[in-house]
Design a protein around this motif. Structure first.
Motif, PDB file in Angstrom:
ATOM      1  N   LYS A  66       0.794  -1.233   0.000  1.00  0.00           N
ATOM      2  CA  LYS A  66       0.000   0.000   0.000  1.00  0.00           C
ATOM      3  C   LYS A  66       0.826   1.283   0.000  1.00  0.00           C
ATOM      4  N   HIS A  67       2.119   1.196   0.304  1.00  0.00           N
ATOM      5  CA  HIS A  67       2.947   2.401   0.313  1.00  0.00           C
ATOM      6  C   HIS A  67       3.709   2.601  -1.000  1.00  0.00           C
ATOM      7  N   CYS A  68       3.529   1.691  -1.942  1.00  0.00           N
ATOM      8  CA  CYS A  68       4.225   1.776  -3.225  1.00  0.00           C
ATOM      9  C   CYS A  68       3.653   2.916  -4.066  1.00  0.00           C
ATOM     10  N   LYS A  69       4.522   3.641  -4.731  1.00  0.00           N
ATOM     11  CA  LYS A  69       4.129   4.734  -5.626  1.00  0.00           C
ATOM     12  C   LYS A  69       4.582   4.378  -7.042  1.00  0.00           C
ATOM     13  N   CYS A  82     -12.759   0.527 -18.330  1.00  0.00           N
ATOM     14  CA  CYS A  82     -13.109  -0.899 -18.263  1.00  0.00           C
ATOM     15  C   CYS A  82     -13.792  -1.280 -16.948  1.00  0.00           C
ATOM     16  N   LEU A  83     -13.739  -0.403 -15.965  1.00  0.00           N
ATOM     17  CA  LEU A  83     -14.329  -0.730 -14.665  1.00  0.00           C
ATOM     18  C   LEU A  83     -15.848  -0.696 -14.764  1.00  0.00           C
ATOM     19  N   SER A  84     -16.485  -1.582 -14.019  1.00  0.00           N
ATOM     20  CA  SER A  84     -17.900  -1.880 -14.239  1.00  0.00           C
ATOM     21  C   SER A  84     -18.887  -0.801 -13.808  1.00  0.00           C
ATOM     22  N   ASN A  85     -18.545   0.031 -12.823  1.00  0.00           N
ATOM     23  CA  ASN A  85     -19.531   1.016 -12.366  1.00  0.00           C
ATOM     24  C   ASN A  85     -18.839   2.258 -11.828  1.00  0.00           C
ATOM     25  N   SER A  86     -19.629   3.276 -11.547  1.00  0.00           N
ATOM     26  CA  SER A  86     -19.072   4.561 -11.131  1.00  0.00           C
ATOM     27  C   SER A  86     -18.390   4.482  -9.767  1.00  0.00           C
ATOM     28  N   VAL A  87     -18.872   3.631  -8.880  1.00  0.00           N
ATOM     29  CA  VAL A  87     -18.236   3.494  -7.565  1.00  0.00           C
ATOM     30  C   VAL A  87     -16.827   2.933  -7.722  1.00  0.00           C
ATOM     31  N   THR A  88     -16.689   1.920  -8.551  1.00  0.00           N
ATOM     32  CA  THR A  88     -15.370   1.316  -8.784  1.00  0.00           C
ATOM     33  C   THR A  88     -14.436   2.310  -9.468  1.00  0.00           C
ATOM     34  N   ARG A  89     -14.949   3.064 -10.428  1.00  0.00           N
ATOM     35  CA  ARG A  89     -14.124   4.082 -11.104  1.00  0.00           C
ATOM     36  C   ARG A  89     -13.679   5.154 -10.110  1.00  0.00           C
ATOM     37  N   HIS A  90     -14.577   5.554  -9.220  1.00  0.00           N
ATOM     38  CA  HIS A  90     -14.229   6.540  -8.188  1.00  0.00           C
ATOM     39  C   HIS A  90     -13.128   5.994  -7.275  1.00  0.00           C
ATOM     40  N   LEU A  91     -13.246   4.746  -6.861  1.00  0.00           N
ATOM     41  CA  LEU A  91     -12.218   4.143  -6.004  1.00  0.00           C
ATOM     42  C   LEU A  91     -10.874   4.057  -6.739  1.00  0.00           C
ATOM     43  N   PHE A  92     -10.910   3.729  -8.034  1.00  0.00           N
ATOM     44  CA  PHE A  92      -9.669   3.660  -8.806  1.00  0.00           C
ATOM     45  C   PHE A  92      -9.015   5.038  -8.875  1.00  0.00           C
ATOM     46  N   ARG A  93      -9.811   6.090  -9.167  1.00  0.00           N
ATOM     47  CA  ARG A  93      -9.242   7.447  -9.234  1.00  0.00           C
ATOM     48  C   ARG A  93      -8.649   7.855  -7.894  1.00  0.00           C
ATOM     49  N   LYS A  94      -9.333   7.514  -6.811  1.00  0.00           N
ATOM     50  CA  LYS A  94      -8.831   7.832  -5.471  1.00  0.00           C
ATOM     51  C   LYS A  94      -7.514   7.097  -5.214  1.00  0.00           C
ATOM     52  N   TRP A  95      -7.457   5.821  -5.577  1.00  0.00           N
ATOM     53  CA  TRP A  95      -6.227   5.038  -5.423  1.00  0.00           C
ATOM     54  C   TRP A  95      -5.120   5.653  -6.278  1.00  0.00           C
ATOM     55  N   GLN A  96      -5.455   6.037  -7.514  1.00  0.00           N
ATOM     56  CA  GLN A  96      -4.468   6.626  -8.419  1.00  0.00           C
ATOM     57  C   GLN A  96      -3.893   7.910  -7.832  1.00  0.00           C
ATOM     58  N   ILE A 112      14.226  17.888 -13.275  1.00  0.00           N
ATOM     59  CA  ILE A 112      12.934  17.209 -13.183  1.00  0.00           C
ATOM     60  C   ILE A 112      12.284  17.533 -11.848  1.00  0.00           C
ATOM     61  N   ASN A 113      10.998  17.744 -11.888  1.00  0.00           N
ATOM     62  CA  ASN A 113      10.220  17.887 -10.659  1.00  0.00           C
ATOM     63  C   ASN A 113       9.231  16.735 -10.601  1.00  0.00           C
ATOM     64  N   PHE A 114       8.940  16.285  -9.405  1.00  0.00           N
ATOM     65  CA  PHE A 114       7.907  15.289  -9.208  1.00  0.00           C
ATOM     66  C   PHE A 114       6.900  15.866  -8.231  1.00  0.00           C
ATOM     67  N   LEU A 115       5.627  15.843  -8.610  1.00  0.00           N
ATOM     68  CA  LEU A 115       4.583  16.224  -7.678  1.00  0.00           C
ATOM     69  C   LEU A 115       4.238  14.971  -6.884  1.00  0.00           C
ATOM     70  N   PRO A 116       4.319  15.031  -5.567  1.00  0.00           N
ATOM     71  CA  PRO A 116       4.098  13.811  -4.782  1.00  0.00           C
ATOM     72  C   PRO A 116       2.644  13.359  -4.840  1.00  0.00           C
ATOM     73  N   ALA A 117       2.461  12.067  -4.582  1.00  0.00           N
ATOM     74  CA  ALA A 117       1.106  11.527  -4.468  1.00  0.00           C
ATOM     75  C   ALA A 117       0.483  12.103  -3.202  1.00  0.00           C
ATOM     76  N   PHE A 118      -0.825  12.185  -3.198  1.00  0.00           N
ATOM     77  CA  PHE A 118      -1.511  12.746  -2.039  1.00  0.00           C
ATOM     78  C   PHE A 118      -1.566  11.754  -0.893  1.00  0.00           C
ATOM     79  N   SER A 119      -1.367  12.246   0.313  1.00  0.00           N
ATOM     80  CA  SER A 119      -1.502  11.399   1.502  1.00  0.00           C
ATOM     81  C   SER A 119      -2.857  11.638   2.156  1.00  0.00           C
ATOM     82  N   TYR A 120      -3.694  12.431   1.499  1.00  0.00           N
ATOM     83  CA  TYR A 120      -5.023  12.742   2.018  1.00  0.00           C
ATOM     84  C   TYR A 120      -6.007  12.711   0.853  1.00  0.00           C
ATOM     85  N   ASP A 121      -7.273  12.610   1.184  1.00  0.00           N
ATOM     86  CA  ASP A 121      -8.305  12.614   0.163  1.00  0.00           C
ATOM     87  C   ASP A 121      -8.737  14.053  -0.088  1.00  0.00           C
TER      88      ASP A 121
END
Length: 157
Positions: A66-69, A82-96, A112-121
């Motif tokens: 879970k800590h992998c980026k 390809c995801l089956s419904n809007s809830v799953t797509r929302h969860l994928f975007r949140k994970w992304q 090069i700059n890297f914008l870090p992944a979010f640690s919050y929603d």
């Protein structure tokens, strides 16, 4: 790729670079000496040249914990579609948003700059009598990993 690997290797992160087998053939795009130098800084996995490498990227990221980026310029739209419904797509975007580090070359192209992944929603949040609301100054099209980085804090008195 060399600059990105070198930059991330300085942070002592364990790196896996997913590429295609054509990268192993010495060419104007893939110099053998540079590939060897990168292979000293990171682990590599080379998929077949005709493969869909996004599936390898997603599997490796999920399998690594879970800590992998991950870093990619791909927006992964096909996978979300390809995801089956809007809830799953929302969860994928949140994970992304929580796992994708965004590659951003400098304006001058010198580093090069890297914008870090979010640690919050990035959603409206409340604590007691205070509301925290993410916002943008201007309207512009955004990709799923791009969210507002400014917050409006409102406190009830």
């Amino acid at each position: 790729l060399f600059d990105a690997v070198s930059c991330l290797a300085k942070e002592n992160a364990r790196l896996l670079v997913l590429g295609r087998k054509h990268m192993l053939i010495n060419s104007s795009n893939w110099k053998r000496e540079i590939m060897k130098e990168m292979q000293n800084k990171a682990d590599f996995f080379f998929a077949e040249n005709t493969s869909e490498d996004d599936a390898f990227l997603l599997y490796a990221t999920l399998r690594s914990g879970k800590h992998c980026k991950f870093v990619t310029r791909d927006f992964l739209r096909d996978h979300k579609a390809c995801l089956s419904n809007s809830v799953t797509r929302h969860l994928f975007r949140k994970w992304q948003r929580g796992h994708q580090i965004v590659f951003s070359p400098s304006v001058e192209g010198k580093h090069i700059n890297f914008l870090p992944a979010f640690s919050y929603d990035c959603v409206v949040q409340t604590t007691g009598d205070t509301w925290h609301i993410p916002y943008k100054d201007s309207f512009e099209e955004k990709y799923s990993y791009q969210v507002p980085r400014k917050w409006l804090c409102i406190q009830q008195k």
